[in-house]
Design a protein around this motif. Structure first.
Motif, PDB file in Angstrom:
ATOM      1  N   SER A 165     -55.411 -17.935 -13.895  1.00  0.00           N
ATOM      2  CA  SER A 165     -55.359 -16.493 -13.684  1.00  0.00           C
ATOM      3  C   SER A 165     -54.021 -16.095 -13.082  1.00  0.00           C
ATOM      4  CB  SER A 165     -56.499 -16.059 -12.766  1.00  0.00           C
ATOM      5  OG  SER A 165     -56.498 -16.866 -11.630  1.00  0.00           O
ATOM      6  N   ALA A 166     -53.684 -14.840 -13.293  1.00  0.00           N
ATOM      7  CA  ALA A 166     -52.453 -14.310 -12.722  1.00  0.00           C
ATOM      8  C   ALA A 166     -52.581 -14.270 -11.209  1.00  0.00           C
ATOM      9  CB  ALA A 166     -52.221 -12.903 -13.253  1.00  0.00           C
ATOM     10  N   ASP A 167     -51.461 -14.439 -10.523  1.00  0.00           N
ATOM     11  CA  ASP A 167     -51.524 -14.394  -9.064  1.00  0.00           C
ATOM     12  C   ASP A 167     -51.881 -12.987  -8.606  1.00  0.00           C
ATOM     13  OD1 ASP A 167     -51.325 -15.291  -6.469  1.00  0.00           O
ATOM     14  OD2 ASP A 167     -49.211 -14.786  -6.309  1.00  0.00           O
ATOM     15  N   GLY A 168     -52.588 -12.920  -7.489  1.00  0.00           N
ATOM     16  CA  GLY A 168     -53.078 -11.639  -6.982  1.00  0.00           C
ATOM     17  C   GLY A 168     -51.985 -10.679  -6.546  1.00  0.00           C
ATOM     18  N   GLU A 169     -50.787 -11.212  -6.197  1.00  0.00           N
ATOM     19  CA  GLU A 169     -49.681 -10.325  -5.849  1.00  0.00           C
ATOM     20  C   GLU A 169     -49.141  -9.773  -7.163  1.00  0.00           C
ATOM     21  OE1 GLU A 169     -48.205  -9.457  -2.804  1.00  0.00           O
ATOM     22  OE2 GLU A 169     -50.099 -10.242  -2.074  1.00  0.00           O
ATOM     23  N   LEU A 170     -49.615  -8.586  -7.524  1.00  0.00           N
ATOM     24  CA  LEU A 170     -49.350  -8.086  -8.876  1.00  0.00           C
ATOM     25  C   LEU A 170     -47.895  -7.661  -9.035  1.00  0.00           C
ATOM     26  CD1 LEU A 170     -52.600  -6.027  -9.371  1.00  0.00           C
ATOM     27  CD2 LEU A 170     -52.022  -8.199 -10.416  1.00  0.00           C
ATOM     28  N   ASP A 171     -47.266  -8.188 -10.092  1.00  0.00           N
ATOM     29  CA  ASP A 171     -45.923  -7.726 -10.391  1.00  0.00           C
ATOM     30  C   ASP A 171     -46.039  -6.457 -11.239  1.00  0.00           C
ATOM     31  OD1 ASP A 171     -46.605  -8.538 -12.948  1.00  0.00           O
ATOM     32  OD2 ASP A 171     -45.493 -10.422 -12.838  1.00  0.00           O
ATOM     33  N   GLU A 172     -44.889  -5.916 -11.632  1.00  0.00           N
ATOM     34  CA  GLU A 172     -44.898  -4.629 -12.357  1.00  0.00           C
ATOM     35  C   GLU A 172     -45.649  -4.735 -13.681  1.00  0.00           C
ATOM     36  OE1 GLU A 172     -40.963  -3.001 -12.756  1.00  0.00           O
ATOM     37  OE2 GLU A 172     -40.571  -3.218 -10.609  1.00  0.00           O
ATOM     38  N   GLU A 173     -45.507  -5.886 -14.351  1.00  0.00           N
ATOM     39  CA  GLU A 173     -46.154  -6.072 -15.655  1.00  0.00           C
ATOM     40  C   GLU A 173     -47.688  -6.023 -15.513  1.00  0.00           C
ATOM     41  OE1 GLU A 173     -46.555  -9.613 -18.975  1.00  0.00           O
ATOM     42  OE2 GLU A 173     -44.907  -9.720 -17.523  1.00  0.00           O
ATOM     43  N   HIS A 174     -48.197  -6.716 -14.483  1.00  0.00           N
ATOM     44  CA  HIS A 174     -49.646  -6.709 -14.280  1.00  0.00           C
ATOM     45  C   HIS A 174     -50.141  -5.347 -13.806  1.00  0.00           C
ATOM     46  CE1 HIS A 174     -49.411 -11.259 -14.158  1.00  0.00           C
ATOM     47  NE2 HIS A 174     -50.256 -10.969 -15.118  1.00  0.00           N
ATOM     48  N   GLN A 175     -49.320  -4.686 -12.985  1.00  0.00           N
ATOM     49  CA  GLN A 175     -49.689  -3.347 -12.516  1.00  0.00           C
ATOM     50  C   GLN A 175     -49.801  -2.402 -13.715  1.00  0.00           C
ATOM     51  OE1 GLN A 175     -50.424  -3.050  -9.162  1.00  0.00           O
ATOM     52  NE2 GLN A 175     -51.368  -1.215  -9.983  1.00  0.00           N
ATOM     53  N   ALA A 176     -48.851  -2.533 -14.652  1.00  0.00           N
ATOM     54  CA  ALA A 176     -48.874  -1.680 -15.852  1.00  0.00           C
ATOM     55  C   ALA A 176     -50.104  -1.994 -16.699  1.00  0.00           C
ATOM     56  CB  ALA A 176     -47.599  -1.901 -16.671  1.00  0.00           C
ATOM     57  N   LEU A 177     -50.466  -3.278 -16.793  1.00  0.00           N
ATOM     58  CA  LEU A 177     -51.663  -3.684 -17.550  1.00  0.00           C
ATOM     59  C   LEU A 177     -52.919  -3.033 -16.952  1.00  0.00           C
ATOM     60  CD1 LEU A 177     -53.135  -5.581 -19.649  1.00  0.00           C
ATOM     61  CD2 LEU A 177     -53.207  -7.275 -17.825  1.00  0.00           C
ATOM     62  N   LEU A 178     -53.014  -3.042 -15.618  1.00  0.00           N
ATOM     63  CA  LEU A 178     -54.187  -2.455 -14.965  1.00  0.00           C
ATOM     64  C   LEU A 178     -54.233  -0.941 -15.161  1.00  0.00           C
ATOM     65  CD1 LEU A 178     -54.337  -4.490 -11.625  1.00  0.00           C
ATOM     66  CD2 LEU A 178     -55.759  -4.773 -13.664  1.00  0.00           C
ATOM     67  N   GLU A 179     -53.071  -0.309 -15.124  1.00  0.00           N
ATOM     68  CA  GLU A 179     -53.035   1.147 -15.357  1.00  0.00           C
ATOM     69  C   GLU A 179     -53.501   1.468 -16.774  1.00  0.00           C
ATOM     70  OE1 GLU A 179     -49.051   2.312 -14.278  1.00  0.00           O
ATOM     71  OE2 GLU A 179     -49.405   1.812 -12.154  1.00  0.00           O
ATOM     72  N   ARG A 180     -53.085   0.642 -17.729  1.00  0.00           N
ATOM     73  CA  ARG A 180     -53.527   0.844 -19.126  1.00  0.00           C
ATOM     74  C   ARG A 180     -55.036   0.590 -19.251  1.00  0.00           C
ATOM     75  NH1 ARG A 180     -49.973  -3.261 -21.985  1.00  0.00           N
ATOM     76  NH2 ARG A 180     -51.057  -2.647 -23.901  1.00  0.00           N
ATOM     77  N   TYR A 181     -55.517  -0.396 -18.501  1.00  0.00           N
ATOM     78  CA  TYR A 181     -56.968  -0.684 -18.534  1.00  0.00           C
ATOM     79  C   TYR A 181     -57.759   0.509 -18.012  1.00  0.00           C
ATOM     80  CZ  TYR A 181     -61.522  -2.474 -17.215  1.00  0.00           C
ATOM     81  OH  TYR A 181     -62.886  -2.617 -17.069  1.00  0.00           O
ATOM     82  N   VAL A 182     -57.331   1.068 -16.877  1.00  0.00           N
ATOM     83  CA  VAL A 182     -58.042   2.223 -16.303  1.00  0.00           C
ATOM     84  C   VAL A 182     -58.031   3.384 -17.303  1.00  0.00           C
ATOM     85  CG1 VAL A 182     -57.989   3.979 -14.474  1.00  0.00           C
ATOM     86  CG2 VAL A 182     -57.648   1.560 -13.898  1.00  0.00           C
ATOM     87  N   ALA A 183     -56.871   3.633 -17.899  1.00  0.00           N
ATOM     88  CA  ALA A 183     -56.775   4.739 -18.872  1.00  0.00           C
ATOM     89  C   ALA A 183     -57.690   4.484 -20.069  1.00  0.00           C
ATOM     90  CB  ALA A 183     -55.325   4.903 -19.324  1.00  0.00           C
ATOM     91  N   ALA A 184     -57.707   3.236 -20.569  1.00  0.00           N
ATOM     92  CA  ALA A 184     -58.542   2.907 -21.747  1.00  0.00           C
ATOM     93  C   ALA A 184     -60.022   2.996 -21.395  1.00  0.00           C
ATOM     94  CB  ALA A 184     -58.201   1.504 -22.252  1.00  0.00           C
TER      95      ALA A 184
END
Length: 327
Positions: free
Chosen positions: A196-215
């Motif tokens: 799994s990705a490390d919990g300290e989210l980098d910008e790429e993971h933060q963007a992925l989560l924002e896209r998930y919330v929007a979807a």
């Protein structure tokens, strides 16, 4: 009398300093947020009652871990082993999806980060701590005999020396080393989980989560499919149903799960992973009512696991979440 009160308060403060790390230890041992908190409370009470017998031969911390270990071993003697849906049944094809609940005491439970991850300033130490409360790792620990579980956590997660663990368990260093080898071998035999990705989210993971919330909030299955790994898993305890692959996950969401359209997600921190409180539209009262705590697993830029814990009366208070959101 006032001296006694002063000593009591001082002891309470000293014991309280260890609550978060002890809860993390007991959670890894037991796989249950509520049993872990009960175990720590029992540990604190036992320590408080027998403090006059604590002779300072070991540190207060190792003495508390000894008590907590004994409490956990006693609880595990009752034989309850926590699991995830995919540990119990095969994936159900969407056409055969049936929501069959199992009792609370079967399931591995989510845990708020703040209750189990003490503040540490070493990034490597923080990463190990987060990794060791991930759902997949805690589930794997449940396959170990109780003593091996304790040895593995103390040695590999908390970095205790073999002689310290031997003293805590009243056993020999050779026996500790042997238990650690067996525990490692058992974990190595388990089906490989994607890292799994490390919990300290980098910008790429933060963007992925924002896209998930929007979807998710837009209930846009095409956008959601683009974010999920092809072999993503969706679980929904207390139901033993679990789904494998994007077609079945999105198919479920638009059929049996269609009432989740128009939901709201509120970010929380659970199991060292990205997580959300999921609120569904409440047609009767307006606004949104709580539906699930979602814990996400992410690997190589895709969501590989979507674990939805539906027992709202248990989990929303645990996370300090409101039981209603206004529109």
């Amino acid at each position: 009398m006032s001296d006694m009160a002063g000593t009591t308060t001082e002891l309470d403060v000293r014991l309280e300093e260890y609550r978060v790390e002890l809860t993390g230890y007991c959670y890894r041992m037991l796989g249950s947020a509520f049993e872990a908190e009960d175990a720590v409370q029992d540990t604190m009470v036992r320590a408080w009652r027998s403090f006059d017998k604590f002779e300072g031969r070991s540190s207060l911390r190792s003495w508390l871990y000894r008590i907590a270990t004994n409490v956990c071993l006693d609880m595990l003697n009752a034989g309850n082993k926590r699991a995830r849906p995919m540990d119990l049944t095969a994936a159900a094809p969407l056409a055969q999806a049936a929501l069959t609940p199992r009792p609370d005491n079967v399931w591995l439970e989510p845990m708020p980060d703040a209750r189990v991850l003490p503040t540490v300033h070493d990034p490597a130490e923080a990463a190990v701590a987060r990794e060791s409360v991930r759902l997949a790792f805690v589930a794997a620990l449940q396959n170990l005999p109780a003593k091996q579980r304790a040895v593995l956590i103390l040695r590999e997660v908390l970095a205790w020396k073999a002689n310290e663990v031997a003293e805590l368990l009243d056993t020999s260093v050779a026996s500790v080393n042997s238990a650690l080898q067996r525990a490692r071998a058992t974990l190595a035999e388990a089906p490989a989980e994607k890292k799994s990705a490390d919990g300290e989210l980098d910008e790429e993971h933060q963007a992925l989560l924002e896209r998930y919330v929007a979807a998710f909030e837009g209930y846009d299955m095409k956008a959601l499919t683009a974010l999920l790994a092809e072999d993503a898993i969706m679980t929904m305890p207390p139901f033993d149903l679990w789904l494998l692959g994007t077609p079945d996950i999105t198919g479920f969401m638009t059929t049996i799960g269609a009432s989740c359209a128009g939901s709201r997600l509120v970010a929380v921190e659970a199991n060292g992973s990205p997580a959300f409180a999921h609120y569904k539209p409440d047609p009767e009262n307006g606004g949104f009512s709580p539906w699930a705590v979602q814990v996400l697993e992410i690997s190589e830029g895709r969501i590989t696991g979507l674990h939805c814990f539906l027992d709202v009366p248990r989990y929303f208070p645990l996370f300090g979440l409101p039981m209603h959101l206004d529109g």
